[in-house]
Design an enzyme around this catalytic site. Structure first.
Site, mmCIF file in Angstrom:
data_model
loop_
_atom_site.group_PDB
_atom_site.id
_atom_site.type_symbol
_atom_site.label_atom_id
_atom_site.label_comp_id
_atom_site.label_asym_id
_atom_site.label_seq_id
_atom_site.Cartn_x
_atom_site.Cartn_y
_atom_site.Cartn_z
ATOM 1 N N SER A 29 -10.931 18.626 -41.025
ATOM 2 C CA SER A 29 -11.412 19.589 -42.025
ATOM 3 C C SER A 29 -12.453 20.569 -41.512
ATOM 4 O O SER A 29 -12.745 21.547 -42.182
ATOM 5 C CB SER A 29 -11.997 18.833 -43.199
ATOM 6 O OG SER A 29 -13.081 18.048 -42.764
ATOM 7 N N HIS B 37 -6.589 16.815 -46.059
ATOM 8 C CA HIS B 37 -6.475 18.274 -45.924
ATOM 9 C C HIS B 37 -5.062 18.720 -45.567
ATOM 10 O O HIS B 37 -4.791 19.905 -45.500
ATOM 11 C CB HIS B 37 -7.462 18.799 -44.878
ATOM 12 C CG HIS B 37 -8.865 18.747 -45.358
ATOM 13 N ND1 HIS B 37 -9.489 19.808 -45.971
ATOM 14 C CD2 HIS B 37 -9.762 17.728 -45.370
ATOM 15 C CE1 HIS B 37 -10.717 19.461 -46.321
ATOM 16 N NE2 HIS B 37 -10.904 18.201 -45.960
ATOM 17 N N LYS C 116 -7.881 18.567 -53.327
ATOM 18 C CA LYS C 116 -7.700 19.751 -52.481
ATOM 19 C C LYS C 116 -6.393 20.462 -52.897
ATOM 20 O O LYS C 116 -6.420 21.200 -53.872
ATOM 21 C CB LYS C 116 -7.758 19.344 -51.021
ATOM 22 C CG LYS C 116 -9.110 18.612 -50.748
ATOM 23 C CD LYS C 116 -9.392 18.335 -49.348
ATOM 24 C CE LYS C 116 -10.548 17.354 -49.184
ATOM 25 N NZ LYS C 116 -11.818 17.790 -49.781
HETATM 26 C C1 LIG Z 1 -10.716 13.716 -44.652
HETATM 27 C C2 LIG Z 1 -11.306 13.485 -46.009
HETATM 28 N N1 LIG Z 1 -11.135 12.303 -46.612
HETATM 29 C C3 LIG Z 1 -11.647 12.073 -47.834
HETATM 30 C C4 LIG Z 1 -12.381 13.013 -48.510
HETATM 31 C C5 LIG Z 1 -12.969 12.682 -49.845
HETATM 32 O O1 LIG Z 1 -12.237 13.257 -50.867
HETATM 33 P P1 LIG Z 1 -12.854 13.605 -52.287
HETATM 34 O O2 LIG Z 1 -13.784 14.772 -52.094
HETATM 35 O O3 LIG Z 1 -11.676 13.942 -53.101
HETATM 36 O O4 LIG Z 1 -13.590 12.405 -52.770
HETATM 37 C C6 LIG Z 1 -12.570 14.257 -47.936
HETATM 38 C C7 LIG Z 1 -13.332 15.296 -48.655
HETATM 39 O O5 LIG Z 1 -13.695 16.316 -48.186
HETATM 40 C C8 LIG Z 1 -12.029 14.519 -46.638
HETATM 41 O O6 LIG Z 1 -12.209 15.696 -46.030
#
Ligand SMILES: Cc1ncc(COP(=O)(O)O)c(C=O)c1O
Length: 394
Positions: free
Chosen positions: A185, A213, A244
């Site tokens: 990300s 992502h 997302k």
């Molecule tokens: C790779 C990854 N996993 C998990 C998450 C967590 O997701 P959430 O923001 O929906 O709790 C994110 C959030 O940015 C992320 O980039």
């Protein structure tokens, strides 16, 4: 009083960020207009850092599904699924996600963060070994740490480094879990999953891939990077988020292993929190349907991503090696990046500032996430704003 002294360090960070103008951690979108536009500081602003990859947050069918669910099922579930029961829509979405990934079992969590915590704390215990990519998201790291397992980090996307760690683990390697993301990300680079799968098989390990992502972005059906690289059936656990490309909130884990169903009985981040509201589940369900049936969304996303990437490159900005909907412009020092980010905001473009220690390689980046909903004109405006912000620097 001493209890509060620890906040001195946080106050110093805040003061430093605010000295540059806006505090990048406290931007308020006074009014949201569309998936790609809002009002910030009274100014019309293009949103170029929101992870709204398919632009579905205002999709009429998703909005209608959420509205209908509120009317028919109420505003919330008011409790955890274990204590208060699941709504039929929770279990239907779990099955739908498992089917979408071509696997058998699925679990839905209240956030993507909780999905990683909930899966990893149940899957790992003290004494287990876990091999984690150095740039993996905080939720993956936190889940490993909370489990008490031994964490060994390998260099980001470096298969040689992963293999060395596996060799060092000797016979423990066959019980270990390898963790990687699909699309990363911050820099927008993809994991070399074909090579990682080869090692996982060679050493008898298991593999968890976080497609947070990449869901809706990669693969011929939009499942993610494992699908794009043809290794979906070699992944033991997929985790991801609804926040997302699906434009809502929540997370999931799907797996061919029947033990996933048992995680429900032991996972504290699943058990001790309220389940997602009916409107969230309904809009996610509809967004998943859109993702599956409207490949043109993905095509628009990639068209915009290519244009933005090429535009940045043609103006001499340092971008990553591959085009993706996450485009990070490297600006070196944070003393350069912070005012640059402020100038972009003043020019009506909202992006994400990434500075050490939260960014890789001690470099500072301005990160853009592209949306299928960005118009061609908005993409050009983003490029122009970068060029303008850069000319002040030169
Ligand atoms: C790779 C990854 N996993 C998990 C998450 C967590 O997701 P959430 O923001 O929906 O709790 C994110 C959030 O940015 C992320 O980039």
């Amino acid at each position: 009083m001493a209890l509060l002294d620890k906040f001195a360090a946080a106050a110093a960070i805040r003061d430093q960020l605010q000295a540059g103008g806006h505090d990048p951690t406290q931007v308020v979108i006074e009014r949201i207009i569309s998936p790609t536009e809002g009002i910030v500081d009274g100014r019309h602003t293009i949103l170029a850092g929101t992870n709204n990859y398919l632009g579905l947050t205002f999709d009429p069918a998703c909005v209608e599904a959420a509205q209908k669910a509120v009317q028919q099922q109420g505003t919330g579930t008011t409790g955890s699924r274990m204590a208060n029961g699941s709504f039929a829509s929770h279990t239907a979405l779990e099955q739908e996600l498992a089917d979408f990934f071509g696997t058998t079992y699925g679990m839905v969590f209240s956030t993507g963060y909780a999905a990683n915590l909930g899966t990893l704390t149940a899957l790992l215990k003290p004494g287990d070994a876990v091999l984690l990519d150095a740039d993996a998201h905080a939720s993956l790291y936190d889940g490993c740490q909370m489990s008490g397992a031994d964490i060994f980090r390998f260099r980001h996307n470096d298969v040689g480094s992963l293999e060395k760690r596996l060799q060092r683990l000797a016979e423990r390697a066959q019980d270990c879990l390898i963790i990687t993301e699909g699309l990363y990300s911050v820099l927008g680079d993809c994991a070399p999953l074909v090579e990682i799968v080869r090692l996982k098989k060679q050493y008898g390990a298991m593999l968890l891939v976080d497609e947070a992502h990449s869901l809706g972005v990669y693969g011929d059906r939009g499942c993610g990077v494992a699908q794009a690289q043809g290794v979906m059936d070699q992944v033991d656990f997929f985790v991801g988020t609804f926040s997302k490309s699906l434009g809502a909130m929540g997370g999931f884990c799907v797996s061919p292993h029947a033990e996933l169903e048992l995680i429900r009985y032991v996972s504290r981040p699943f058990i001790f929190t309220a389940s997602s509201s009916p409107s969230i589940i309904a809009s996610t369900h509809e967004a998943l349907r859109q993702l599956k049936t409207r490949p043109e969304l993905r095509e628009a996303l990639w068209r915009n991503a290519r244009r933005l990437y090429e535009g940045f490159k043609s103006h001499g900005f340092e971008v990553g090696p591959e085009v993706s909907p996450v485009i990070a412009v490297c600006l070196g020092q944070k003393e350069v990046a912070l005012p640059f980010w402020n100038r972009l905001l003043e020019k009506g473009v909202y992006t994400n500032l990434m500075i050490p220690p939260a960014s890789p390689d001690r470099h500072s980046y301005i990160r853009c996430s592209v949306s299928a909903a960005h118009t061609e004109q908005q993409v050009e405006q983003i490029i122009e704003a970068f060029v303008g912000a850069n000319s002040v620097r030169e």
